[in-house]
Design an enzyme around this catalytic site. Structure first.
Site, PDB file in Angstrom:
ATOM      1  N   GLU A 172      30.452  41.909  73.812  1.00  0.00           N
ATOM      2  CA  GLU A 172      30.221  42.448  72.466  1.00  0.00           C
ATOM      3  C   GLU A 172      29.045  43.403  72.382  1.00  0.00           C
ATOM      4  O   GLU A 172      27.982  43.070  71.862  1.00  0.00           O
ATOM      5  CB  GLU A 172      30.007  41.303  71.465  1.00  0.00           C
ATOM      6  CG  GLU A 172      31.190  40.360  71.385  1.00  0.00           C
ATOM      7  CD  GLU A 172      31.106  39.445  70.175  1.00  0.00           C
ATOM      8  OE1 GLU A 172      30.030  39.358  69.573  1.00  0.00           O
ATOM      9  OE2 GLU A 172      32.125  38.841  69.840  1.00  0.00           O
ATOM     10  N   GLU A 360      37.601  35.420  72.778  1.00  0.00           N
ATOM     11  CA  GLU A 360      37.024  34.465  71.826  1.00  0.00           C
ATOM     12  C   GLU A 360      37.854  34.484  70.559  1.00  0.00           C
ATOM     13  O   GLU A 360      38.304  35.540  70.118  1.00  0.00           O
ATOM     14  CB  GLU A 360      35.577  34.825  71.421  1.00  0.00           C
ATOM     15  CG  GLU A 360      34.560  34.676  72.513  1.00  0.00           C
ATOM     16  CD  GLU A 360      33.137  35.032  72.058  1.00  0.00           C
ATOM     17  OE1 GLU A 360      32.851  35.030  70.836  1.00  0.00           O
ATOM     18  OE2 GLU A 360      32.308  35.324  72.935  1.00  0.00           O
TER      19      GLU A 360
HETATM   20  C1  PNW Z   1      30.396  36.152  68.790  1.00  0.00           C
HETATM   21  N1  PNW Z   1      30.244  39.647  63.292  1.00  0.00           N
HETATM   22  O1  PNW Z   1      29.468  36.717  67.934  1.00  0.00           O
HETATM   23  C2  PNW Z   1      29.643  35.842  70.067  1.00  0.00           C
HETATM   24  O2  PNW Z   1      30.237  36.390  71.213  1.00  0.00           O
HETATM   25  C3  PNW Z   1      29.347  34.402  70.272  1.00  0.00           C
HETATM   26  O3  PNW Z   1      28.250  34.248  71.143  1.00  0.00           O
HETATM   27  C4  PNW Z   1      29.137  33.736  68.925  1.00  0.00           C
HETATM   28  O4  PNW Z   1      28.646  32.432  69.024  1.00  0.00           O
HETATM   29  C5  PNW Z   1      30.466  33.786  68.202  1.00  0.00           C
HETATM   30  O5  PNW Z   1      30.995  35.091  68.134  1.00  0.00           O
HETATM   31  C6  PNW Z   1      30.436  33.193  66.795  1.00  0.00           C
HETATM   32  O6  PNW Z   1      29.588  33.932  65.962  1.00  0.00           O
HETATM   33  C7  PNW Z   1      29.763  37.407  66.777  1.00  0.00           C
HETATM   34  O7  PNW Z   1      29.236  39.855  62.545  1.00  0.00           O
HETATM   35  C8  PNW Z   1      28.708  37.601  65.902  1.00  0.00           C
HETATM   36  O8  PNW Z   1      31.374  40.095  62.996  1.00  0.00           O
HETATM   37  C9  PNW Z   1      28.869  38.347  64.764  1.00  0.00           C
HETATM   38  C10 PNW Z   1      30.103  38.907  64.484  1.00  0.00           C
HETATM   39  C11 PNW Z   1      31.168  38.705  65.338  1.00  0.00           C
HETATM   40  C12 PNW Z   1      30.988  37.952  66.478  1.00  0.00           C
END
Ligand code: PNW
Length: 454
Positions: A172, A360
């Site tokens: 990401e 994920e």
């Molecule tokens: C992902 N958004 O993070 C990460 O890859 C993980 O480490 C995390 O724990 C998981 O998703 C859950 O949050 C994100 O703002 C953080 O759209 C923010 C976003 C998307 C994914």
């Protein structure tokens, strides 16, 4: 046909991977054990007001000392594929060339345990934990981090090529650049101008290329490599040619700076026009790396945006969600199962990837009470089921989707939301560190066993 009224319950293809996902900084703990260096997140979490409740990564779920137990539990759920990450600060504690042998040894023990339990590793090189000395010298704003990452990728791929055949370069890009150096939500919590943020994205893209090259050079036979992206994802309001065309154009424009650039081998015109003077500086040879062919694209899909055709210069419009729109507890996590159908379909249509993985997908909640020793997370069971149905539909429609990893195996450090927000299939009691499978873990185990949507 009439004899098969529940077509969506036909089995996933035999090769289709059904796994679980986690990352080193969120579960390992042992933050200062066996020579591990301070990470950007170890430091960030210690600054007041950054992480909910002042939580740190110091102990997490202590996976570092409990991985045997965790892999036994995974195996008992029938899990045969696990996406994890390696902690850069365990391998190169100060970010320089010095290798910490104890860190290498730890992952050798971990991969050996996975093998004993019949679990295949899918390894992400970078899931946001940067050695702190690199952060202090500019982190992702600095070209020095690119050189350091190149060394790290070489060390890791050489060390583990015998145990690992599935490599993911970065997790990401948007989260550790835009949210970290632009919006200041994630470590290091900086709020820099657009040009600086675009430069961090560019540096990340070059690192992706360095990792691809490292896997080609030292990964050994059968090694495969790809990026895990959190593309901006959209759903056409109606599944009509007009709205689908709008969604396709939207996806191309919103992901031009990462997926578009990787695919084209240069920054797309549309992106350069939009950013103007804030365009990143590109060094000689950068795009030769960024453009290197990969074996698959990983997509992390949690939510999306609704898009429809409109009389605008771009030919589309993004709809604002009404306050009553359903979501999980994170304010960004609106429930939109169709996004897991459209993301791989549109990526495939635009860039022609021959293999895609959902690396994920999951949901997080603050309040998941135990009732008679079980977290009855029917909300997560419903989330998984509705998304798996759309995964199944994508495969049926010919999208080359080859696997799905649920986020996450176990409750963990949810970044700025600390331990309060739980994404796990398995509950962790943070007082005792006891693991207890939730109802959703039993549900997903049954899906894995029967290899169909239940
Ligand atoms: C992902 N958004 O993070 C990460 O890859 C993980 O480490 C995390 O724990 C998981 O998703 C859950 O949050 C994100 O703002 C953080 O759209 C923010 C976003 C998307 C994914």
């Amino acid at each position: 046909s009439a004899s098969q009224p529940f077509g969506y319950q036909s089995p996933f293809p035999p090769h289709f991977v059904l796994g679980v996902s986690a990352s080193a900084p969120q579960i390992e703990g042992a933050a200062f054990t066996d020579g591990k260096g301070f990470s950007n997140w170890d430091h960030f979490a210690r600054q007041p007001g950054t992480v909910l409740g002042g939580d740190t990564l110091d102990v997490a779920v202590d996976h570092y000392h409990r991985f045997d137990e965790d892999f036994a539990l995974m195996a008992s759920m029938g899990v045969r594929d696990y996406r994890l990450s390696i902690a850069w600060p365990r391998i190169h504690p100060d970010g320089g060339p010095t290798v910490n042998q104890a860190g290498i040894d730890f992952y050798h023990r971990l991969f050996a345990s996975m093998k004993r339990h019949g679990i295949t590793p899918w390894v992400t090189l970078f899931h946001w934990d940067l050695p702190l000395p690199l952060e202090a010298r500019g982190g992702w704003t600095s070209r020095e981090t690119v050189d350091a990452f190149g060394r790290y990728a070489e060390t890791v791929v050489k060390a583990f090529s015998g145990a690992v055949k599935h490599w993911i370069t970065l997790n990401e890009i948007r989260c550790f650049t835009v949210l970290a150096y632009g919006q200041g939500i994630k470590a290091p919590g900086r709020k820099e101008p657009e040009a600086v943020v675009n430069q961090t994205i560019h540096h990340a893209l070059v690192c992706h290329g360095l990792a691809v090259r490292a896997v080609r050079q030292w990964g050994g036979e059968g090694a495969r490599v790809g990026l895990t992206d959190n593309s901006d994802v959209c759903v056409p309001v109606t599944e009509t040619p007009a709205d689908i065309a709008a969604a396709t154009a939207w996806f191309r424009d919103r992901n031009a700076h990462i997926l578009g650039a990787m695919h084209a081998g240069h920054y797309p015109e549309h992106y350069l026009r939009r950013v103007g003077k804030a365009a990143p500086k590109v060094a000689e040879g950068d795009f030769a790396l960024i453009h290197l062919p990969t074996d698959f694209l990983g997509m992390n899909i949690y939510t999306g945006h609704y898009v429809r055709a409109a009389d605008t210069p771009d030919g589309y419009e993004t709809l604002a969600l009404p306050p009553a729109y359903p979501r999980a507890d994170p304010p960004w996590l609106h429930l939109m199962p169709q996004s897991i159908y459209w993301a791989p379909r549109l990526a495939h249509a635009l860039y022609g990837h021959s293999s895609l993985f959902i690396t994920e997908n999951g949901c997080g909640y603050d309040d998941e009470p135990m009732i008679k020793g079980e977290v009855q997370d029917l909300h997560r069971r419903e989330y998984l089921r509705s998304h798996l149905r759309e995964v199944h539909r994508a495969i049926a429609d010919g999208v080359p989707l080859d696997g799905y990893f649920c986020w996450s195996f176990i409750d963990n450090f949810e970044w700025e939301d600390g331990y309060r927000r739980r994404f796990g299939l398995v509950h962790c009691d943070y007082q005792t560190l006891k693991r207890t499978p939730k109802l959703s873990a039993r549900y997903y185990a049954q899906v894995i066993r029967e290899r169909r949507v239940l």
